[in-house]
Motif scaffolding. Structure first.
Motif, PDB file in Angstrom:
ATOM      1  N   GLU A 286       0.844  -1.189   0.000  1.00 31.98           N
ATOM      2  CA  GLU A 286       0.000   0.000   0.000  1.00 31.98           C
ATOM      3  C   GLU A 286       0.884   1.245   0.000  1.00 31.98           C
ATOM      4  O   GLU A 286       1.833   1.350   0.772  1.00 31.98           O
ATOM      5  CB  GLU A 286      -0.914   0.019   1.225  1.00 31.98           C
ATOM      6  CG  GLU A 286      -1.904   1.142   1.166  1.00 31.98           C
ATOM      7  CD  GLU A 286      -3.122   0.841   1.992  1.00 31.98           C
ATOM      8  OE1 GLU A 286      -3.799   1.808   2.341  1.00 31.98           O
ATOM      9  OE2 GLU A 286      -3.388  -0.326   2.272  1.00 31.98           O
ATOM     10  N   LEU A 287       0.546   2.161  -0.874  1.00 31.23           N
ATOM     11  CA  LEU A 287       1.309   3.401  -0.966  1.00 31.23           C
ATOM     12  C   LEU A 287       0.887   4.363   0.135  1.00 31.23           C
ATOM     13  O   LEU A 287      -0.273   4.350   0.565  1.00 31.23           O
ATOM     14  CB  LEU A 287       1.076   4.059  -2.331  1.00 31.23           C
ATOM     15  CG  LEU A 287       1.602   3.295  -3.544  1.00 31.23           C
ATOM     16  CD1 LEU A 287       1.150   3.986  -4.818  1.00 31.23           C
ATOM     17  CD2 LEU A 287       3.102   3.197  -3.506  1.00 31.23           C
ATOM     18  N   PRO A 288       1.792   5.229   0.568  1.00 35.90           N
ATOM     19  CA  PRO A 288       1.402   6.250   1.549  1.00 35.90           C
ATOM     20  C   PRO A 288       0.316   7.163   0.973  1.00 35.90           C
ATOM     21  O   PRO A 288       0.213   7.342  -0.242  1.00 35.90           O
ATOM     22  CB  PRO A 288       2.702   7.036   1.776  1.00 35.90           C
ATOM     23  CG  PRO A 288       3.798   6.131   1.341  1.00 35.90           C
ATOM     24  CD  PRO A 288       3.209   5.249   0.281  1.00 35.90           C
TER      25      PRO A 288
ATOM     26  N   LEU B  21      -0.843  10.802  -7.120  1.00 38.18           N
ATOM     27  CA  LEU B  21      -1.153   9.974  -8.283  1.00 38.18           C
ATOM     28  C   LEU B  21      -2.604  10.129  -8.728  1.00 38.18           C
ATOM     29  O   LEU B  21      -2.904  10.034  -9.915  1.00 38.18           O
ATOM     30  CB  LEU B  21      -0.851   8.507  -7.976  1.00 38.18           C
ATOM     31  CG  LEU B  21       0.631   8.150  -7.809  1.00 38.18           C
ATOM     32  CD1 LEU B  21       0.778   6.699  -7.395  1.00 38.18           C
ATOM     33  CD2 LEU B  21       1.391   8.424  -9.080  1.00 38.18           C
ATOM     34  N   ARG B  22      -3.491  10.371  -7.786  1.00 34.67           N
ATOM     35  CA  ARG B  22      -4.900  10.555  -8.124  1.00 34.67           C
ATOM     36  C   ARG B  22      -5.122  11.864  -8.887  1.00 34.67           C
ATOM     37  O   ARG B  22      -6.048  11.984  -9.675  1.00 34.67           O
ATOM     38  CB  ARG B  22      -5.725  10.552  -6.838  1.00 34.67           C
ATOM     39  CG  ARG B  22      -6.999   9.818  -6.947  1.00 34.67           C
ATOM     40  CD  ARG B  22      -7.839   9.764  -5.685  1.00 34.67           C
ATOM     41  NE  ARG B  22      -7.286  10.347  -4.477  1.00 34.67           N
ATOM     42  CZ  ARG B  22      -6.715   9.652  -3.493  1.00 34.67           C
ATOM     43  NH1 ARG B  22      -6.602   8.348  -3.588  1.00 34.67           N
ATOM     44  NH2 ARG B  22      -6.264  10.252  -2.415  1.00 34.67           N
TER      45      ARG B  22
ATOM     46  N   PRO C 161      -3.998  12.871 -13.626  1.00 35.54           N
ATOM     47  CA  PRO C 161      -4.788  13.080 -14.852  1.00 35.54           C
ATOM     48  C   PRO C 161      -5.287  14.511 -15.005  1.00 35.54           C
ATOM     49  O   PRO C 161      -5.287  15.052 -16.112  1.00 35.54           O
ATOM     50  CB  PRO C 161      -5.964  12.112 -14.687  1.00 35.54           C
ATOM     51  CG  PRO C 161      -5.449  11.057 -13.781  1.00 35.54           C
ATOM     52  CD  PRO C 161      -4.514  11.755 -12.840  1.00 35.54           C
ATOM     53  N   PHE C 162      -5.664  15.155 -13.922  1.00 33.31           N
ATOM     54  CA  PHE C 162      -6.126  16.538 -14.016  1.00 33.31           C
ATOM     55  C   PHE C 162      -4.975  17.475 -14.362  1.00 33.31           C
ATOM     56  O   PHE C 162      -5.141  18.427 -15.126  1.00 33.31           O
ATOM     57  CB  PHE C 162      -6.784  16.979 -12.707  1.00 33.31           C
ATOM     58  CG  PHE C 162      -8.079  16.268 -12.447  1.00 33.31           C
ATOM     59  CD1 PHE C 162      -9.189  16.543 -13.203  1.00 33.31           C
ATOM     60  CD2 PHE C 162      -8.167  15.314 -11.460  1.00 33.31           C
ATOM     61  CE1 PHE C 162     -10.385  15.896 -12.984  1.00 33.31           C
ATOM     62  CE2 PHE C 162      -9.359  14.653 -11.219  1.00 33.31           C
ATOM     63  CZ  PHE C 162     -10.473  14.945 -11.991  1.00 33.31           C
ATOM     64  N   ALA C 163      -3.797  17.216 -13.825  1.00 34.71           N
ATOM     65  CA  ALA C 163      -2.635  18.057 -14.131  1.00 34.71           C
ATOM     66  C   ALA C 163      -2.240  17.918 -15.592  1.00 34.71           C
ATOM     67  O   ALA C 163      -1.949  18.922 -16.265  1.00 34.71           O
ATOM     68  CB  ALA C 163      -1.467  17.677 -13.223  1.00 34.71           C
TER      69      ALA C 163
END
Length: 102
Positions: free
Chosen positions: A31-33, A40-41, A44-46
């Motif tokens: 699991e990532l911090p 990462l979420r 896509p918006f960036a």
């Protein structure tokens, strides 16, 4: 087709495959911090913003209002929804309606 074509095709395949295979191979079951997950979420918006912003000034044969309406609608839809497809398709629909009316 020359040999350069096949080498270029192989290079592009590796450049595409490695970033996708690396996380699946080495991060499986981990699991990532939460900070990294949050970053990462939002990627896509960036990326969407980086692709859209330069085109705002060069749309519809210089019609700056068209670009401004598209920008405002994309920002509004991004704030309301967290789905990139909703933002893209909603902005396309708004600009299609605007171009039909004016």
């Amino acid at each position: 087709m020359g040999a350069w074509y096949w080498w270029m095709l192989l290079g592009m395949a590796l450049v595409t495959y490695i970033p996708r295979a690396f996380p699946l191979t080495f991060l499986e079951g981990k699991e990532l911090p939460s900070v990294i997950s949050g970053v990462l979420r939002n990627i896509p918006f960036a990326v969407l913003g980086a692709l859209i912003f330069p085109a705002i000034l060069y749309v519809q044969a210089g019609n700056l209002l068209f670009g401004i309406i598209g920008t405002i609608s994309a920002f509004t839809l991004a704030i309301i929804s967290s789905n990139v497809m909703v933002v893209v398709l909603g902005t396309i629909a708004i600009l299609a309606g605007y171009s039909l009316l004016f």
